[in-house]
Write a protein that holds these residues in place. Structure first.
Motif, PDB file in Angstrom:
ATOM      1  N   ALA A 241      -1.964  -0.290  39.580  1.00  0.00           N
ATOM      2  CA  ALA A 241      -3.189   0.102  38.872  1.00  0.00           C
ATOM      3  C   ALA A 241      -4.068  -1.087  38.486  1.00  0.00           C
ATOM      4  CB  ALA A 241      -2.845   0.919  37.630  1.00  0.00           C
ATOM      5  N   PHE A 242      -3.461  -2.190  38.067  1.00  0.00           N
ATOM      6  CA  PHE A 242      -4.229  -3.340  37.602  1.00  0.00           C
ATOM      7  C   PHE A 242      -3.721  -4.618  38.263  1.00  0.00           C
ATOM      8  CE2 PHE A 242      -4.831  -0.164  34.331  1.00  0.00           C
ATOM      9  CZ  PHE A 242      -6.196  -0.237  34.109  1.00  0.00           C
ATOM     10  N   THR A 243      -4.619  -5.340  38.886  1.00  0.00           N
ATOM     11  CA  THR A 243      -4.277  -6.580  39.581  1.00  0.00           C
ATOM     12  C   THR A 243      -3.618  -7.575  38.633  1.00  0.00           C
ATOM     13  OG1 THR A 243      -6.157  -6.245  41.046  1.00  0.00           O
ATOM     14  CG2 THR A 243      -5.234  -8.455  40.974  1.00  0.00           C
ATOM     15  N   ALA A 244      -4.104  -7.670  37.402  1.00  0.00           N
ATOM     16  CA  ALA A 244      -3.570  -8.652  36.458  1.00  0.00           C
ATOM     17  C   ALA A 244      -2.112  -8.381  36.090  1.00  0.00           C
ATOM     18  CB  ALA A 244      -4.435  -8.698  35.207  1.00  0.00           C
ATOM     19  N   VAL A 245      -1.696  -7.139  36.136  1.00  0.00           N
ATOM     20  CA  VAL A 245      -0.284  -6.824  35.906  1.00  0.00           C
ATOM     21  C   VAL A 245       0.517  -7.271  37.123  1.00  0.00           C
ATOM     22  CG1 VAL A 245       1.404  -4.960  35.594  1.00  0.00           C
ATOM     23  CG2 VAL A 245      -0.750  -4.918  34.309  1.00  0.00           C
ATOM     24  N   ASP A 246      -0.001  -6.973  38.304  1.00  0.00           N
ATOM     25  CA  ASP A 246       0.703  -7.330  39.542  1.00  0.00           C
ATOM     26  C   ASP A 246       0.859  -8.845  39.723  1.00  0.00           C
ATOM     27  OD1 ASP A 246       0.860  -4.628  40.094  1.00  0.00           O
ATOM     28  OD2 ASP A 246      -0.819  -4.633  41.506  1.00  0.00           O
TER      29      ASP A 246
ATOM     30  N   SER B   1     -16.350   6.018  33.771  1.00  0.00           N
ATOM     31  CA  SER B   1     -15.646   5.597  34.983  1.00  0.00           C
ATOM     32  C   SER B   1     -14.129   5.615  34.792  1.00  0.00           C
ATOM     33  CB  SER B   1     -16.073   4.185  35.385  1.00  0.00           C
ATOM     34  OG  SER B   1     -17.435   4.169  35.752  1.00  0.00           O
ATOM     35  N   LEU B   2     -13.435   5.854  35.897  1.00  0.00           N
ATOM     36  CA  LEU B   2     -11.973   5.810  35.911  1.00  0.00           C
ATOM     37  C   LEU B   2     -11.454   4.607  36.698  1.00  0.00           C
ATOM     38  CD1 LEU B   2     -11.197   9.595  36.529  1.00  0.00           C
ATOM     39  CD2 LEU B   2     -10.907   8.314  34.389  1.00  0.00           C
ATOM     40  N   TYR B   3     -12.365   3.903  37.377  1.00  0.00           N
ATOM     41  CA  TYR B   3     -11.993   2.760  38.206  1.00  0.00           C
ATOM     42  C   TYR B   3     -13.034   1.659  38.060  1.00  0.00           C
ATOM     43  CZ  TYR B   3      -9.374   6.507  40.450  1.00  0.00           C
ATOM     44  OH  TYR B   3      -8.555   7.579  40.677  1.00  0.00           O
ATOM     45  N   TYR B   4     -12.624   0.458  38.359  1.00  0.00           N
ATOM     46  CA  TYR B   4     -13.556  -0.665  38.529  1.00  0.00           C
ATOM     47  C   TYR B   4     -12.933  -1.621  39.528  1.00  0.00           C
ATOM     48  CZ  TYR B   4     -10.424  -3.136  35.377  1.00  0.00           C
ATOM     49  OH  TYR B   4      -9.308  -3.688  34.814  1.00  0.00           O
ATOM     50  N   PHE B   5     -13.772  -2.386  40.188  1.00  0.00           N
ATOM     51  CA  PHE B   5     -13.264  -3.363  41.142  1.00  0.00           C
ATOM     52  C   PHE B   5     -14.299  -4.452  41.369  1.00  0.00           C
ATOM     53  CE2 PHE B   5     -15.554  -0.202  43.562  1.00  0.00           C
ATOM     54  CZ  PHE B   5     -16.174  -0.882  44.607  1.00  0.00           C
TER      55      PHE B   5
ATOM     56  N   LYS C 260     -22.909  -1.344  38.144  1.00  0.00           N
ATOM     57  CA  LYS C 260     -22.290  -2.660  38.250  1.00  0.00           C
ATOM     58  C   LYS C 260     -22.576  -3.413  36.963  1.00  0.00           C
ATOM     59  CE  LYS C 260     -21.664  -6.642  41.233  1.00  0.00           C
ATOM     60  NZ  LYS C 260     -22.246  -7.574  42.172  1.00  0.00           N
ATOM     61  N   ILE C 261     -21.525  -4.004  36.392  1.00  0.00           N
ATOM     62  CA  ILE C 261     -21.669  -4.863  35.227  1.00  0.00           C
ATOM     63  C   ILE C 261     -21.006  -6.182  35.590  1.00  0.00           C
ATOM     64  CG2 ILE C 261     -21.167  -5.200  32.779  1.00  0.00           C
ATOM     65  CD1 ILE C 261     -20.845  -2.147  32.517  1.00  0.00           C
ATOM     66  N   GLY C 262     -21.779  -7.247  35.633  1.00  0.00           N
ATOM     67  CA  GLY C 262     -21.225  -8.537  36.035  1.00  0.00           C
ATOM     68  C   GLY C 262     -20.678  -8.454  37.456  1.00  0.00           C
ATOM     69  N   LYS C 263     -19.426  -8.863  37.612  1.00  0.00           N
ATOM     70  CA  LYS C 263     -18.807  -8.860  38.939  1.00  0.00           C
ATOM     71  C   LYS C 263     -18.123  -7.533  39.271  1.00  0.00           C
ATOM     72  CE  LYS C 263     -18.042 -13.824  39.127  1.00  0.00           C
ATOM     73  NZ  LYS C 263     -17.071 -14.898  39.120  1.00  0.00           N
ATOM     74  N   HIS C 264     -18.049  -6.607  38.314  1.00  0.00           N
ATOM     75  CA  HIS C 264     -17.313  -5.372  38.537  1.00  0.00           C
ATOM     76  C   HIS C 264     -18.220  -4.182  38.850  1.00  0.00           C
ATOM     77  CE1 HIS C 264     -13.849  -7.154  36.021  1.00  0.00           C
ATOM     78  NE2 HIS C 264     -13.473  -7.121  37.293  1.00  0.00           N
ATOM     79  N   ILE C 265     -17.816  -3.410  39.847  1.00  0.00           N
ATOM     80  CA  ILE C 265     -18.424  -2.096  40.113  1.00  0.00           C
ATOM     81  C   ILE C 265     -17.547  -1.067  39.428  1.00  0.00           C
ATOM     82  CG2 ILE C 265     -18.939  -0.364  41.882  1.00  0.00           C
ATOM     83  CD1 ILE C 265     -19.593  -2.675  43.793  1.00  0.00           C
TER      84      ILE C 265
END
Length: 197
Positions: free
Chosen positions: A133-138, A167-171, A189-194
């Motif tokens: 679910a989250f890159t930072a956890v991985d 939203s339910l997702y961002y990337f 889009k906010i900053g680098k995240h969609i």
């Protein structure tokens, strides 16, 4: 998995005269939303009853000032306890520490939206630690120590500020490796995240 979490998180009925760790938890959750304005004391007195009554009215529950299973259920969907706030701040910090404050709150809002959605686990632990679910956890960044801004962003997200527009997702489009994420309807889009639905 979700049904196990529900039964494990069941809390007792609390009312005037109750005094326990569950009352501390209740007061903390109500305080983050501004319903409880006193110091936390773990005692279910007049101030706690009044705060519960206010929460129940605000969220369309039968307003009696007693914290039963229905009130707990709604409260846990719209608030976090003190340990869960740490999970939220760690998630925000590790996923979006280089983003604007609004971008950080938006990441927290996605977590809250998932908790409230029937498409995801109904606890922050279930949401954040869901496989992939989250890159930072991985990649282990989740364990970095969050700063004060991350905690403030967590509080704003829990209080209901949602810059992500439900939203339910961002990337990050520059680093996303999943083709599936590009199929999600994009909200903004906010900053680098969609942010996407």
């Amino acid at each position: 998995m979700a049904s196990t979490m529900n039964s494990a998180s069941a809390a007792p009925v609390l009312n005037s005269g109750s005094s326990s760790g569950d009352v501390w938890d209740l007061q903390y959750r109500l305080k983050t939303h501004g319903f409880y304005t006193q110091e936390l004391d773990g005692k279910y007195g007049a101030h706690t009853k009044s705060a519960v009554y206010g929460f129940q009215k605000e969220y369309g529950l039968s307003a009696d000032g007693i914290t039963g299973s229905r009130t707990w259920s709604v409260l846990k969907k719209h608030s976090l306890n003190i340990n869960e706030m740490d999970i939220m701040a760690r998630t925000i910090y590790s996923e979006s520490r280089g983003e604007s404050y609004t971008g950080q709150v938006a990441v927290g809002a996605v977590v809250m939206n998932r908790i409230q959605s029937n498409q995801f686990p109904n606890t922050i632990k279930g949401v954040v630690f869901e496989k992939g679910a989250f890159t930072a956890v991985d990649d282990g960044q989740y364990w970095l120590t969050p700063n004060r801004t991350a905690y403030l962003a967590a509080l704003d997200a829990v209080r209901g500020w949602d810059p992500s527009k439900n939203s339910l997702y961002y990337f990050n489009p520059d680093t996303a490796t999943s083709a599936w994420i590009w199929t999600r309807p994009q909200n903004l889009k906010i900053g680098k995240h969609i942010f996407a639905s």
